[in-house]
Write a protein that holds these residues in place. Structure first.
Motif, PDB file in Angstrom:
ATOM      1  N   GLU A  59       0.828 -14.262 -20.753  1.00 61.56           N
ATOM      2  CA  GLU A  59      -0.517 -14.071 -20.212  1.00 61.56           C
ATOM      3  C   GLU A  59      -1.466 -15.266 -20.682  1.00 61.56           C
ATOM      4  O   GLU A  59      -1.655 -15.423 -21.881  1.00 61.56           O
ATOM      5  CB  GLU A  59      -0.930 -12.775 -20.490  1.00 61.56           C
ATOM      6  CG  GLU A  59      -2.327 -12.528 -19.748  1.00 61.56           C
ATOM      7  CD  GLU A  59      -2.882 -11.035 -19.962  1.00 61.56           C
ATOM      8  OE1 GLU A  59      -2.458 -10.152 -20.770  1.00 61.56           O
ATOM      9  OE2 GLU A  59      -3.622 -10.721 -18.808  1.00 61.56           O
ATOM     10  N   ASN A 118      -5.020 -13.637 -14.771  1.00 63.36           N
ATOM     11  CA  ASN A 118      -6.083 -12.386 -14.236  1.00 63.36           C
ATOM     12  C   ASN A 118      -6.714 -12.865 -13.155  1.00 63.36           C
ATOM     13  O   ASN A 118      -7.546 -13.648 -13.332  1.00 63.36           O
ATOM     14  CB  ASN A 118      -6.899 -12.056 -15.560  1.00 63.36           C
ATOM     15  CG  ASN A 118      -5.946 -11.189 -16.592  1.00 63.36           C
ATOM     16  OD1 ASN A 118      -5.359 -10.379 -16.471  1.00 63.36           O
ATOM     17  ND2 ASN A 118      -5.725 -12.127 -17.459  1.00 63.36           N
ATOM     18  N   GLU A 150      -1.927 -10.859 -12.187  1.00 63.60           N
ATOM     19  CA  GLU A 150      -2.447  -9.647 -12.877  1.00 63.60           C
ATOM     20  C   GLU A 150      -3.484  -9.154 -12.031  1.00 63.60           C
ATOM     21  O   GLU A 150      -4.571  -9.580 -12.025  1.00 63.60           O
ATOM     22  CB  GLU A 150      -2.567  -9.856 -14.234  1.00 63.60           C
ATOM     23  CG  GLU A 150      -1.432  -9.990 -15.120  1.00 63.60           C
ATOM     24  CD  GLU A 150      -1.632  -9.625 -16.561  1.00 63.60           C
ATOM     25  OE1 GLU A 150      -2.497  -9.174 -17.023  1.00 63.60           O
ATOM     26  OE2 GLU A 150      -0.693 -10.135 -17.294  1.00 63.60           O
ATOM     27  N   ASP A 180      -2.044  -4.624 -13.934  1.00 62.59           N
ATOM     28  CA  ASP A 180      -2.574  -4.499 -15.193  1.00 62.59           C
ATOM     29  C   ASP A 180      -3.352  -3.209 -15.693  1.00 62.59           C
ATOM     30  O   ASP A 180      -3.763  -2.541 -14.434  1.00 62.59           O
ATOM     31  CB  ASP A 180      -3.549  -5.644 -15.271  1.00 62.59           C
ATOM     32  CG  ASP A 180      -3.896  -6.338 -16.620  1.00 62.59           C
ATOM     33  OD1 ASP A 180      -3.537  -5.573 -17.613  1.00 62.59           O
ATOM     34  OD2 ASP A 180      -4.727  -6.906 -16.974  1.00 62.59           O
ATOM     35  N   LYS A 201       1.938  -3.062 -16.511  1.00 61.43           N
ATOM     36  CA  LYS A 201       1.358  -3.157 -17.800  1.00 61.43           C
ATOM     37  C   LYS A 201       0.562  -1.865 -18.226  1.00 61.43           C
ATOM     38  O   LYS A 201      -0.519  -1.524 -17.734  1.00 61.43           O
ATOM     39  CB  LYS A 201       0.488  -4.487 -17.899  1.00 61.43           C
ATOM     40  CG  LYS A 201       1.122  -5.810 -17.610  1.00 61.43           C
ATOM     41  CD  LYS A 201       0.362  -6.862 -17.816  1.00 61.43           C
ATOM     42  CE  LYS A 201       0.234  -7.272 -19.502  1.00 61.43           C
ATOM     43  NZ  LYS A 201      -0.665  -8.359 -19.714  1.00 61.43           N
ATOM     44  N   GLU A 238       0.724  -3.121 -23.440  1.00 63.40           N
ATOM     45  CA  GLU A 238      -0.545  -3.816 -24.123  1.00 63.40           C
ATOM     46  C   GLU A 238      -1.024  -3.240 -25.293  1.00 63.40           C
ATOM     47  O   GLU A 238      -1.106  -2.047 -25.494  1.00 63.40           O
ATOM     48  CB  GLU A 238      -1.447  -3.857 -23.098  1.00 63.40           C
ATOM     49  CG  GLU A 238      -1.158  -4.574 -21.853  1.00 63.40           C
ATOM     50  CD  GLU A 238      -2.648  -4.785 -20.949  1.00 63.40           C
ATOM     51  OE1 GLU A 238      -2.951  -5.891 -20.914  1.00 63.40           O
ATOM     52  OE2 GLU A 238      -3.235  -3.912 -20.654  1.00 63.40           O
TER      53      GLU A 238
END
Ligand code: C2E
Ligand code: MG
Ligand code: MG
Ligand code: MG
Length: 280
Positions: A59, A118, A150, A180, A201, A238
């Protein structure tokens, strides 16, 4: 439900206030100047497979390198940029830096992994967002499947239908979606069935409760992993910080973890040296 409505309104107002042109323009000029000076850095954190402790993915995470204060995390500047409607400049900057990295790995015949970027909900809501993303990715000749977009689950809570249609356009063009912050404050489980995700995630707030004697937290997590695997979605946990959390996630058949237990986000060149091997 009432509280949710208030929160929802608050989020909406946050995104449209601060549209005072003068203020935004000044911040934008500063922002562009700082980007040009190389003061924004793309850090990369590995996602590690639970089964073999191998590299699963990565990421990209933005940092600001302040001449006065050193490396500053995004929580300190992203809310302001979102409020001013300027976060798109960071999102696209990170996307382009990620494309440069992957292009380099391709040129050096290294083993590739998909890299996540992101995107703020306001960026995703832009018209022609898919064209904008595709234009950058194609300029660097990156196969679309190496770019993971994400999207935070709470974004779907606010403008669900819009998100579903944007998500569908992106996947139709071969980009992958990563859901996410799953199971954080604004949950939208129905998104799982509405779009095709490359991975889900699980939010750190859920992972940090594992094994704390609170049996319900473990049960919720295990059930959610089961739900995702029934839908065919790999789960990435995460914020895994301890061996105990890792062991519990292994027992639940979670696919991959991202957290300080294995590694912190690091400058992209460091990540490359440590994780991206040359094929031989
Ligand atoms: P996120 O996308 O959920 O990213 C994961 C965050 O968890 C990162 O924080 C990462 O450093 C942190 N993290 C990873 N493992 C652990 C752990 O074991 N323990 C703890 N305590 N934290 C861990 P970071 O880099 O500070 O980023 C925060 C958030 O800022 C991100 O959350 C994401 O929502 C946002 N963000 C970062 N880069 C970008 C960007 O380029 N564009 C946009 N729109 N948002 C970004
Ligand atoms: Mg993320
Ligand atoms: Mg997030
Ligand atoms: Mg997250």
């Amino acid at each position: 439900a009432k509280l949710h409505m208030i929160e929802k309104k608050k989020l909406y107002y946050n995104s449209i206030e601060g549209k005072s042109k003068y203020n935004s323009k000044k911040i934008l000029d500063n922002l562009n100047a700082e980007i040009a000076k190389g003061r924004f850095l793309v850090y990369v954190q590995p996602k590690i497979t639970v089964a073999e402790s191998g590299l699963y993915g990565a990421e990209a995470l933005i940092r600001y390198n302040s001449p006065d204060y050193g490396v500053i995390p995004p929580v300190k500047f992203i809310p302001t940029l979102e409020k001013e409607g300027l976060i798109r400049h960071i999102d696209f900057f990170v996307l382009e830096e990620v494309c440069k990295l992957i292009a380099k790995w391709i040129a050096e015949k290294r083993t590739l992994v998909p890299v996540s970027v992101n995107f703020s909900r306001t960026t995703l809501l832009e018209s022609r967002i898919a064209d904008s993303i595709e234009e950058i990715v194609d300029r660097y000749g990156i196969p679309h499947e190496y770019i993971l977009i994400e999207i935070t689950e709470s974004a779907g809570y606010i403008e669900k239908d819009t998100f579903i249609s944007i998500g569908k356009i992106l996947t139709a063009r071969g980009f992958s979606l990563s859901l996410d912050d799953f199971c954080s404050e604004y949950s939208c489980v129905s998104l799982l069935g509405a779009l095709k995700f490359r991975e889900v995630k699980f939010d750190r707030s859920m992972i940090s409760q594992l094994g704390g004697g609170e049996k319900t937290a473990d049960t919720v997590c295990e059930t959610m992993v089961g739900l995702c695997s029934k839908l065919g979605y790999p789960v990435v946990a995460e914020g895994v910080e301890t061996e105990e959390q890792l062991e519990i996630l292994k027992k639940f058949k979670c696919d991959a973890v991202q957290g300080f237990f294995f590694d912190r986000p690091m400058p992209a060149d460091e990540f490359e040296k440590k994780y991206i091997y040359s094929q031989s």
